[in-house]
Design a protein around this motif. Structure first.
Motif, short mmCIF file in Angstrom:
data_model
loop_
_atom_site.label_atom_id
_atom_site.label_comp_id
_atom_site.label_asym_id
_atom_site.label_seq_id
_atom_site.Cartn_x
_atom_site.Cartn_y
_atom_site.Cartn_z
N ASP A 105 -3.65 -16.26 3.56
CA ASP A 105 -2.08 -15.99 4.51
C ASP A 105 -0.94 -15.45 3.80
N MET A 106 -1.03 -15.15 2.39
CA MET A 106 0.37 -14.77 1.74
C MET A 106 -0.20 -13.25 1.30
N ILE A 107 -1.33 -12.79 1.64
CA ILE A 107 -1.67 -11.42 1.16
C ILE A 107 -1.93 -10.25 2.45
N GLU A 108 -1.48 -9.02 2.13
CA GLU A 108 -1.91 -7.82 2.88
C GLU A 108 -2.52 -6.89 2.03
N PRO A 109 -3.86 -6.77 2.11
CA PRO A 109 -4.47 -5.76 1.23
C PRO A 109 -4.07 -4.53 1.39
N PHE A 110 -4.01 -3.45 0.67
CA PHE A 110 -3.81 -2.36 0.72
C PHE A 110 -5.04 -1.64 1.76
N PRO A 111 -4.56 -0.77 2.62
CA PRO A 111 -5.73 -0.21 3.47
C PRO A 111 -7.00 0.37 2.76
N VAL A 112 -6.87 1.16 1.71
CA VAL A 112 -7.87 1.53 1.03
C VAL A 112 -8.04 1.00 -0.37
N PRO A 113 -9.28 1.02 -0.89
CA PRO A 113 -9.00 0.18 -2.57
C PRO A 113 -8.06 0.79 -3.34
N LEU A 114 -7.57 -0.14 -4.08
CA LEU A 114 -6.29 0.38 -5.10
C LEU A 114 -6.66 -0.30 -6.36
N THR A 155 9.22 3.42 -9.59
CA THR A 155 8.03 4.38 -9.42
C THR A 155 6.98 3.65 -8.54
N MET A 156 6.53 2.42 -8.83
CA MET A 156 5.58 1.58 -8.12
C MET A 156 5.97 1.65 -6.70
N GLU A 157 7.17 1.31 -6.12
CA GLU A 157 7.55 1.03 -4.97
C GLU A 157 7.38 2.28 -4.10
N THR A 158 8.04 3.38 -4.84
CA THR A 158 8.10 4.59 -4.03
C THR A 158 6.57 5.22 -3.76
N MET A 159 5.94 5.03 -4.85
CA MET A 159 4.67 5.67 -4.78
C MET A 159 3.60 4.79 -3.75
N LEU A 160 3.84 3.56 -3.82
CA LEU A 160 3.01 3.00 -2.93
C LEU A 160 3.45 2.75 -1.18
N GLN A 161 4.90 2.99 -1.47
CA GLN A 161 5.36 3.13 0.23
C GLN A 161 4.79 4.46 0.76
N VAL A 162 4.81 5.48 0.09
CA VAL A 162 4.60 6.82 0.55
C VAL A 162 3.06 7.00 0.65
N ALA A 163 2.23 6.32 -0.25
CA ALA A 163 0.88 6.46 0.11
C ALA A 163 0.44 5.60 1.30
N ARG A 164 0.95 4.37 1.44
CA ARG A 164 0.81 3.51 2.54
C ARG A 164 1.11 3.97 4.07
N GLU A 165 2.25 4.87 3.79
CA GLU A 165 2.94 5.36 5.38
C GLU A 165 1.92 6.38 5.48
N ARG A 166 1.31 7.27 4.62
CA ARG A 166 0.35 8.56 4.82
C ARG A 166 -0.83 7.88 5.24
N ILE A 167 -1.45 6.96 4.62
CA ILE A 167 -2.77 6.26 5.02
C ILE A 167 -2.66 5.92 6.46
N GLU A 168 -1.47 5.21 7.01
CA GLU A 168 -1.41 4.66 8.21
C GLU A 168 -1.33 5.81 9.13
N ARG A 169 -0.73 6.86 8.95
CA ARG A 169 -0.56 7.87 9.87
C ARG A 169 -2.13 8.65 9.96
N VAL A 170 -2.86 8.55 8.97
CA VAL A 170 -4.09 9.19 9.02
C VAL A 170 -5.08 8.43 9.74
N ILE A 171 -5.08 7.09 9.54
CA ILE A 171 -5.74 5.98 10.35
C ILE A 171 -5.47 6.28 11.75
N SER A 172 -4.32 6.39 12.15
CA SER A 172 -3.86 6.73 13.62
C SER A 172 -4.55 7.96 14.17
#
Length: 366
Positions: A180-189, A134-151
């Motif tokens: 150096d080991m972290i990649e924050p989510f594009p929006v507050p999570l 559940t975690m992996e699917t939802m975060l992946q879908v949300a991140r992909e959508r956010i990146e498209r919207v940002i573009s």
């Protein structure tokens, strides 16, 4: 009146402009990190039947019996700003059905909301065998959508990506030792582990594995983590406080709890890889893992401990029969068509039986 002297109307106009500028001040300019925009959006996603609706109702202080969320639902909350008549508005979207309806994520996450949206991921602690999927699917879908919207937004606002990235690092801490080991989510999570009342009765080893894994997931995404139970008022209060911070920009809670025997509460940037420790695998087995990233390593370790099961891939009940979605005109036509379909089905079955008895099967279409 002397030449150049301001009239009362000039002064009123200047004060109005000052107030308007203050209301739309960039959150980056606020040293306390408190929002000053008058509208914001939160999107609640996560496990099916994890209590997302209950969390929203408690935040809005509504004494209602929660109903199952069939698809995508919207509500809002308002809060008076100081002693002014104006009110801050929080738009609240909830996605039902777990991962089944994840494509509807496109509706709340759009160019108009990308600068003010926050994501709340609710994971059911009582179902560890579905949690990672559940975690992996939802975060992946949300991140992909956010990146498209940002573009898409960058076509009109070239600074959008840099602004969101700067805000994410400001929340997490630009000088954090794990930067150096972290990649924050594009929006507050925010990640909420629900049903802590059931989880607390798990075997201590299981609690440690789940707790440390969720701490790593939250930390690696620059997110806040909080365990919650609707049956524990103190945890409900902390959950409301955290959501209020996202929606209305109120002060964030300062409680930190890393004890595996207690509800875990970790605001973004207040954990570390050193405190979390290595993935829950033995030294002999860790060499057998073939992960290409720390997250993949944790996934292999967690899923070896809790093999993942597919969650529900369908809505439990037919929305057409849900009384909260009644439409008399549409429902009457639907009932009529259902009757016609049933008559056609019975006639077709009778025709097939008659042909079967007569031994005739050529060119039969049902």
């Amino acid at each position: 009146m002397f030449k150049g002297e301001k009239t009362i109307w000039d002064i009123a106009i200047e004060e109005s402009k000052k107030t308007k500028r203050a209301s739309y001040q960039n959150p980056e300019d606020d040293q306390e990190g408190i929002k000053t925009k008058d509208e914001s959006t939160i999107f609640v996603i996560g496990s099916k039947d994890a209590g997302k609706t209950s969390i929203i109702l408690r935040f809005l202080d509504k004494d209602e019996i929660p109903k199952p969320t069939t698809a995508l639902e919207y509500t809002f909350g308002r809060r008076a700003r100081g002693h002014n008549i104006a009110k801050d508005v929080g738009h609240i979207w909830e996605l039902g059905g777990g991962t089944f309806l994840s494509k509807l994520i496109d509706v709340p996450i759009k160019v108009e909301t990308i600068d003010s949206i926050s994501i709340i991921l609710v994971l059911d602690l009582s179902k560890p065998h579905e949690l990672w999927n559940t975690m992996e699917t939802m975060l992946q879908v949300a991140r992909e959508r956010i990146e498209r919207v940002i573009s898409e937004a960058a076509a009109k606002d070239s600074a959008i990506q840099q602004r969101l990235r700067r805000r994410a690092w400001k929340q997490f801490g630009e000088n954090h030792p794990d930067k150096d080991m972290i990649e924050p989510f594009p929006v507050p999570l925010v990640i909420i582990g629900s049903k802590y009342d059931i989880f607390q009765d798990f075997d201590s080893e299981k609690r440690k594995v789940i707790g440390r894994t969720l701490r790593f997931i939250a930390h690696s995404h620059g997110a806040s983590l909080l365990f919650c139970s609707m049956k524990t008022e103190s945890l409900v209060i902390k959950t409301r406080q955290l959501i209020s911070h996202l929606v209305f920009g109120t002060a964030a809670g300062k409680t930190i709890s890393l004890d595996a025997n207690k509800p875990i509460i970790v605001p973004a940037g207040n954990d570390s890889l050193q405190q979390i420790g290595p993935p829950p695998v033995s030294e002999g087995d860790i060499g057998k893992l073939t992960a290409r990233s720390p997250l993949e390593l944790w996934k292999q370790a967690y899923t070896s401990f809790f093999p993942q099961q597919a969650g529900s891939t369908s809505v439990a009940e037919d929305p057409a029969k849900d009384p909260q979605y009644t439409e008399p005109a549409v429902d009457n036509i639907r009932a009529q068509k259902d009757e016609e379909l049933e008559r056609y089905r019975r006639q077709s079955e009778r025709k097939v039986r008659e042909m079967a008895r007569g031994g005739v099967w050529e060119d039969v279409k049902v």
